[in-house]
Design a protein around this motif. Structure first.
Motif, mmCIF file in Angstrom:
data_model
loop_
_atom_site.group_PDB
_atom_site.id
_atom_site.type_symbol
_atom_site.label_atom_id
_atom_site.label_comp_id
_atom_site.label_asym_id
_atom_site.label_seq_id
_atom_site.Cartn_x
_atom_site.Cartn_y
_atom_site.Cartn_z
ATOM 1 N N UNK A 30 8.264 -1.899 12.022
ATOM 2 C CA UNK A 30 9.214 -2.814 11.376
ATOM 3 C C UNK A 30 10.384 -3.238 12.265
ATOM 4 N N UNK A 31 10.517 -2.618 13.431
ATOM 5 C CA UNK A 31 11.692 -2.874 14.250
ATOM 6 C C UNK A 31 11.438 -3.677 15.510
ATOM 7 N N UNK A 32 10.253 -4.299 15.606
ATOM 8 C CA UNK A 32 9.933 -5.103 16.794
ATOM 9 C C UNK A 32 10.005 -4.291 18.087
ATOM 10 N N UNK A 33 9.783 -2.998 18.007
ATOM 11 C CA UNK A 33 9.843 -2.147 19.198
ATOM 12 C C UNK A 33 8.466 -2.067 19.859
ATOM 13 N N UNK A 34 8.042 -3.176 20.448
ATOM 14 C CA UNK A 34 6.732 -3.221 21.108
ATOM 15 C C UNK A 34 6.666 -2.252 22.279
ATOM 16 N N UNK A 57 -3.559 -8.522 6.493
ATOM 17 C CA UNK A 57 -3.883 -9.814 5.902
ATOM 18 C C UNK A 57 -3.058 -10.881 6.609
ATOM 19 N N UNK A 58 -3.612 -12.097 6.733
ATOM 20 C CA UNK A 58 -2.930 -13.102 7.545
ATOM 21 C C UNK A 58 -1.533 -13.455 7.005
ATOM 22 N N UNK A 59 -1.315 -13.327 5.698
ATOM 23 C CA UNK A 59 0.027 -13.588 5.171
ATOM 24 C C UNK A 59 1.035 -12.573 5.713
ATOM 25 N N UNK A 60 0.642 -11.308 5.708
ATOM 26 C CA UNK A 60 1.542 -10.273 6.221
ATOM 27 C C UNK A 60 1.678 -10.373 7.733
ATOM 28 N N UNK A 94 4.211 -12.990 8.445
ATOM 29 C CA UNK A 94 5.562 -12.528 8.113
ATOM 30 C C UNK A 94 6.084 -11.527 9.145
ATOM 31 N N UNK A 95 5.214 -10.625 9.613
ATOM 32 C CA UNK A 95 5.647 -9.591 10.557
ATOM 33 C C UNK A 95 5.576 -10.086 12.003
ATOM 34 N N UNK A 96 4.725 -11.073 12.258
ATOM 35 C CA UNK A 96 4.540 -11.701 13.569
ATOM 36 C C UNK A 96 3.648 -10.909 14.514
ATOM 37 N N UNK A 97 3.294 -9.708 14.182
ATOM 38 C CA UNK A 97 2.385 -8.925 15.031
ATOM 39 C C UNK A 97 1.762 -7.822 14.197
ATOM 40 N N UNK A 109 -1.014 -2.034 14.756
ATOM 41 C CA UNK A 109 -2.257 -1.321 15.071
ATOM 42 C C UNK A 109 -2.992 -1.988 16.226
ATOM 43 N N UNK A 110 -2.916 -3.311 16.293
ATOM 44 C CA UNK A 110 -3.534 -4.032 17.406
ATOM 45 C C UNK A 110 -2.790 -3.754 18.715
ATOM 46 N N UNK A 111 -1.454 -3.644 18.656
ATOM 47 C CA UNK A 111 -0.698 -3.294 19.854
ATOM 48 C C UNK A 111 -1.132 -1.917 20.368
ATOM 49 N N UNK A 112 -1.290 -0.965 19.463
ATOM 50 C CA UNK A 112 -1.722 0.379 19.853
ATOM 51 C C UNK A 112 -3.138 0.367 20.408
ATOM 52 N N UNK A 113 -4.037 -0.341 19.729
ATOM 53 C CA UNK A 113 -5.433 -0.367 20.163
ATOM 54 C C UNK A 113 -5.578 -1.030 21.525
ATOM 55 N N UNK A 114 -4.849 -2.129 21.757
ATOM 56 C CA UNK A 114 -4.935 -2.802 23.037
ATOM 57 C C UNK A 114 -4.439 -1.938 24.179
#
Length: 237
Positions: A91-95, A125-128, A131-134, A137-142
């Motif tokens: 939730x904090x954009x801490x990529x 879901x694409x709506x969420x 809203x979240x912009x990323x 789980x995909x950041x972690x998996x990548x």
């Protein structure tokens, strides 16, 4: 140039913000207080278990609930600094947390590595997602795929409909909400056929989300399904 950058922006602890020796690290105090999963742990969900064993052991939850995946791992417990890191990433954009977190996850899951293993993040879901912009789980998996040198497909799984927040819901309610919600995109089904896959998520609570994703992978013909999460919710000792 790198030295100049570090003089202007010195490395900071991922948790407390204190100065550290290198980027993407924890200071000594935060490392000591971070609840890493170590020693004997449940072979299906990664929660720590007491004692020692030379065989696969399962926790009480996994003995009561049929898990559709073969084995599962967790890097941290979802408490204290572990919870703080997850929430900052989610939730904090801490990529910047994704890379070291993926390194911890890769270490926890190294015994599940298979030659043609495919990493799949739990989808939003694409709506969420908008809203979240990323998708955390995909950041972690990548990052985990890069760390392990294996294949990653960010869009193989999809949420077919939006789901309400699962916070405060019982285990049975969580499983009911997620039944049939996650599927494999038709264009990606061939990618999963007859190969092992690992489903990646940030947190495991009841396991309902991972179960829905696992069942979707099996329906698409995956040979074997594993799971790995950054943090596992567990009862306080």
């Amino acid at each position: 140039m790198q030295t100049l950058v570090q003089m202007v922006y010195p490395p900071r602890c991922l948790s407390c913000g204190g100065l550290v020796d290198s980027d993407f690290g924890l200071c000594g105090a935060c490392w000591r207080d971070t609840p890493f999963v170590a020693g004997l742990a449940c072979d299906l969900c990664g929660v720590p278990l007491p004692g020692l064993s030379d065989r696969a052991e399962h926790c009480d939850d996994c003995l009561r609930i049929g898990r559709p995946w073969a084995q599962g791992r967790a890097a941290l417990l979802y408490r204290g600094i572990g919870r703080r890191l997850v929430l900052a990433l989610k939730h904090g954009d801490r990529h910047d947390i994704a890379r070291p977190a993926a390194r911890w996850m890769a270490r926890a899951a190294r015994d599940l590595h298979r030659g043609d293993l495919l990493l799949l993040p739990v989808p939003l879901h694409h709506h969420r997602h908008i809203a979240r912009r990323y998708n955390q789980s995909a950041l972690l998996a990548g990052a985990m795929a890069e760390e392990m040198g294996i294949v990653f497909c960010p869009d193989a799984l999809e949420r077919r409909q939006p789901t309400p927040s699962l916070d405060g819901r019982s285990r049975d309610e969580r499983f009911a909400v997620l039944e049939g919600v996650i599927g494999v995109r038709p264009a990606r089904r061939a990618l999963l056929a007859d190969r092992p896959v690992m489903v990646i998520d940030d947190v495991m609570t009841s396991g309902a989300t991972l179960a829905a994703a696992t069942e979707a992978c099996h329906a698409a013909g995956a040979k074997e399904v594993f799971t790995c999460v950054l943090a596992r919710v567990a009862k306080e000792p």
